[in-house]
Enzyme design. Structure first.
Site, PDB file in Angstrom:
ATOM      1  N   ARG A  88      33.372  36.430  26.427  1.00 29.35           N
ATOM      2  CA  ARG A  88      32.770  35.773  27.598  1.00 29.35           C
ATOM      3  C   ARG A  88      31.643  36.641  28.162  1.00 29.35           C
ATOM      4  O   ARG A  88      30.612  36.147  28.600  1.00 29.35           O
ATOM      5  CB  ARG A  88      33.857  35.535  28.656  1.00 29.35           C
ATOM      6  N   ASN A  92      40.208  44.217  37.434  1.00 24.41           N
ATOM      7  CA  ASN A  92      40.807  43.072  36.726  1.00 24.41           C
ATOM      8  C   ASN A  92      39.961  42.502  35.604  1.00 24.41           C
ATOM      9  O   ASN A  92      40.478  41.926  34.655  1.00 24.41           O
ATOM     10  CB  ASN A  92      41.258  41.992  37.712  1.00 24.41           C
ATOM     11  N   TYR A  93      38.625  42.637  35.715  1.00 22.21           N
ATOM     12  CA  TYR A  93      37.741  42.259  34.600  1.00 22.21           C
ATOM     13  C   TYR A  93      36.774  43.429  34.401  1.00 22.21           C
ATOM     14  O   TYR A  93      35.607  43.354  34.793  1.00 22.21           O
ATOM     15  CB  TYR A  93      36.936  41.006  34.934  1.00 22.21           C
ATOM     16  N   THR A 145      38.401  52.915  38.806  1.00 23.60           N
ATOM     17  CA  THR A 145      39.064  53.933  37.980  1.00 23.60           C
ATOM     18  C   THR A 145      39.867  53.268  36.871  1.00 23.60           C
ATOM     19  O   THR A 145      39.685  53.569  35.694  1.00 23.60           O
ATOM     20  CB  THR A 145      39.956  54.811  38.866  1.00 23.60           C
ATOM     21  N   ASP A 200      31.465  57.312  49.346  1.00 22.20           N
ATOM     22  CA  ASP A 200      30.494  57.194  50.447  1.00 22.20           C
ATOM     23  C   ASP A 200      29.148  57.766  50.048  1.00 22.20           C
ATOM     24  O   ASP A 200      28.102  57.257  50.433  1.00 22.20           O
ATOM     25  CB  ASP A 200      30.997  57.957  51.691  1.00 22.20           C
ATOM     26  N   GLU A 210      31.774  40.417  46.421  1.00 23.36           N
ATOM     27  CA  GLU A 210      32.775  39.414  46.052  1.00 23.36           C
ATOM     28  C   GLU A 210      34.130  40.041  46.306  1.00 23.36           C
ATOM     29  O   GLU A 210      34.516  41.000  45.644  1.00 23.36           O
ATOM     30  CB  GLU A 210      32.626  39.018  44.590  1.00 23.36           C
ATOM     31  N   CYS A 217      40.792  37.167  41.803  1.00 25.79           N
ATOM     32  CA  CYS A 217      40.370  36.776  43.155  1.00 25.79           C
ATOM     33  C   CYS A 217      40.471  35.273  43.334  1.00 25.79           C
ATOM     34  O   CYS A 217      40.717  34.784  44.429  1.00 25.79           O
ATOM     35  CB  CYS A 217      38.970  37.285  43.455  1.00 25.79           C
ATOM     36  N   GLU A 268      46.528  38.245  51.004  1.00 24.44           N
ATOM     37  CA  GLU A 268      46.290  38.038  49.579  1.00 24.44           C
ATOM     38  C   GLU A 268      47.325  38.810  48.772  1.00 24.44           C
ATOM     39  O   GLU A 268      47.375  40.041  48.831  1.00 24.44           O
ATOM     40  CB  GLU A 268      44.884  38.524  49.217  1.00 24.44           C
ATOM     41  N   ARG A 308      35.918  31.050  38.552  1.00 25.03           N
ATOM     42  CA  ARG A 308      34.512  31.450  38.684  1.00 25.03           C
ATOM     43  C   ARG A 308      33.647  30.699  37.683  1.00 25.03           C
ATOM     44  O   ARG A 308      32.544  30.287  37.979  1.00 25.03           O
ATOM     45  CB  ARG A 308      34.427  32.961  38.451  1.00 25.03           C
TER      46      ARG A 308
END
Ligand code: G3H
Length: 476
Positions: free
Chosen positions: A105, A156-157, A182, A217, A252, A286, A379, A439
């Protein structure tokens, strides 16, 4: 030593002078997958400065050459889809087939970006459209890159959501500082290896890794970063938005996507979509369905269908192609378990699941969830689905409007008119009619409102978000 990965600056893979490392453990086995350098601020500074220096030349490179680089990158990724897929699978605990699917993908997104990017043209405006303006005044509006884009991707992706930032940045003429999450960093590094292999010019993409506390930061507030594209948790996104000064942001963030099931819905279809939407990759997406609003007259029937389908889900090891797999880490599993305990203690019914083995939470269906329960609002990012029974669609809308999130929502109904009426009432980026939130296809606009995000992604929109207008007025 073999497990120690390096960072990339100026097309050179290096170890950090600090000789400090961040270890990455496999969610499934808890074994060490590898380590990435804990870079110092000086090293990160160098990565940003060199990206800035490289940007002028990169922006001057003809767009069709930039596009060709992306095509070559996509090919290299596809050639290595099994190897990179295996690393994704190991590092973030997703099934091998979905990990390889992620790489494929990604190659498709990169190719679409290469194609879309060469068709970006500016525009011409004539002055006389505005009262008092003259035909002899012409505005030539060109599209220019923003400079150095900081791309921060989530676990996650790790390949797909990284490339979905890097590719549009590059085609638009920006250079990139890429900071992977990480967990997923090694997969991100392999993805960049493929890009270097495809002929990436020096410092057009530099990779930084390390501890958020040391470099987070620093990189976000670096004066040479001109735009940030971040996907990840809402709290981190809000923190970035507060710290980054006067630069465009695309964020996002989290979601709490509802499935709203109306009385006339095809319940078999709705249940299939809800199960897929809520439980694939243990709900660590998400866009997962994170709550169901169902009209109470059909609630019993829907719940029994969902329960039956949950029993058929494959639960266990991602490496064995299970759908419901151990969560990314113990903290995530603790949080999700806490949501179940809270709901139970406040009178919800655990229809299925509810148990935990290490970081594996059984697919859990919680019925009779009420608005005093944490799982109604927060969530979960885990395989837990709350059912909120409502007496009317108005009640569902009222509850939904109180949600802090606004990514997507699904409506299940056969009545398109009702669906249209509902769409206008939902304060979300996308409403899916009779389908689960997602998505893709990846050229569709992808938007989160409220605490779900800022700005728009999707191939074309992502490219736009990384460019600005440059106006030249010609006074004839
Ligand atoms: O986790 C957030 C992703 O952008 C969701 O993507 O709908 O393809 O799973 P997906």
């Amino acid at each position: 030593e073999d497990l120690k990965y390096q960072f990339l600056i100026n097309n050179e893979w290096s170890k950090s002078t600090t000789d400090k490392w961040v270890n990455i453990f496999a969610p499934e086995t808890n074994e060490l997958v590898g380590s990435v350098p804990a870079m110092s601020q000086e090293e990160v500074d160098k990565a940003v400065r060199l990206a800035k220096e490289a940007q002028v030349k990169w922006a001057d490179t003809p767009v069709h050459e930039r596009s060709n680089l992306l095509y070559r990158w996509a090919d290299k990724l596809e050639e290595r889809k099994n190897e990179i897929g295996a690393m994704i699978a190991l590092e973030v605990g997703k099934s091998p087939s979905s990990a390889v699917g992620e790489v494929v993908r990604t190659a498709e997104i990169i190719r679409y970006t290469a194609e879309e990017g060469v068709r970006i043209h500016g525009e011409l405006m004539k002055g006389d459209s505005f009262p008092g303006g003259s035909k002899n005044k012409l505005a030539l509006i060109q599209k220019e890159p923003l400079g150095v884009v900081l791309a921060i991707s989530p676990f996650n992706y790790p390949v797909n959501l990284a490339a979905a930032k890097v590719a549009p940045a590059l085609i638009a003429g920006n250079t990139v500082v890429f900071k992977p999450a990480t967990q997923g960093a090694i997969s991100g590094i392999l993805m960049v290896e493929a890009l270097v292999d495809a002929g990436l010019p020096e410092s057009v993409v530099n990779v930084v890794t390390g501890r958020g506390a040391d470099i987070g930061d620093f990189v976000v507030t670096h004066p040479d970063i001109n735009m940030i594209s971040f996907t990840g948790g809402t709290k981190t996104g809000q923190d970035i938005a507060q710290k980054a000064k006067m630069i465009p942001l695309v964020l996002e963030l989290g979601g709490k996507d509802p499935a709203i099931v109306l009385a006339d819905a095809d319940l078999e279809h709705a249940a299939d979509q809800i199960i897929g939407g809520a439980f694939s990759y243990s709900g660590q997406r998400c866009t997962a369905i994170k709550k169901v609003f169902v009209i109470d007259t059909i609630a019993d029937e829907l719940v029994s269908k969902l329960e039956a389908k949950i029993q058929k889900l494959k639960v266990g090891k991602a490496s064995e192609e299970a759908t419901v797999v151990p969560l990314i880490n113990e903290k995530a599993a603790d949080f999700v378990e806490g949501l179940i305990i809270d709901a139970k203690s406040k009178g919800a019914t655990i229809v299925a699941g509810g148990s935990r083995t290490d970081n594996l939470i059984a697919p859990t269906l919680i019925d009779h969830v009420t608005d005093d329960m944490v799982v109604a609002w927060e969530e979960q990012f885990g395989p837990v689905l709350p059912i909120i029974r409502v007496s009317s669609v108005f009640e569902a809308i009222e509850l939904e409007r109180k949600s802090e999130y606004g990514l997507q929502a699904s409506i299940f109904t056969k009545n398109v008119q009702d669906a249209f009426a509902l769409v206008s009432k939902l304060n979300v980026g996308t409403v899916q009619l009779n389908g689960k939130p997602e998505r893709g296809p990846d050229h569709f606009p992808f938007i989160g409102v409220k605490n779900s995000g800022l700005g728009v992604q999707g191939v074309g929109r992502s490219i736009e978000s990384m460019m600005r207008d440059k106006v030249m007025v010609i006074n004839l």
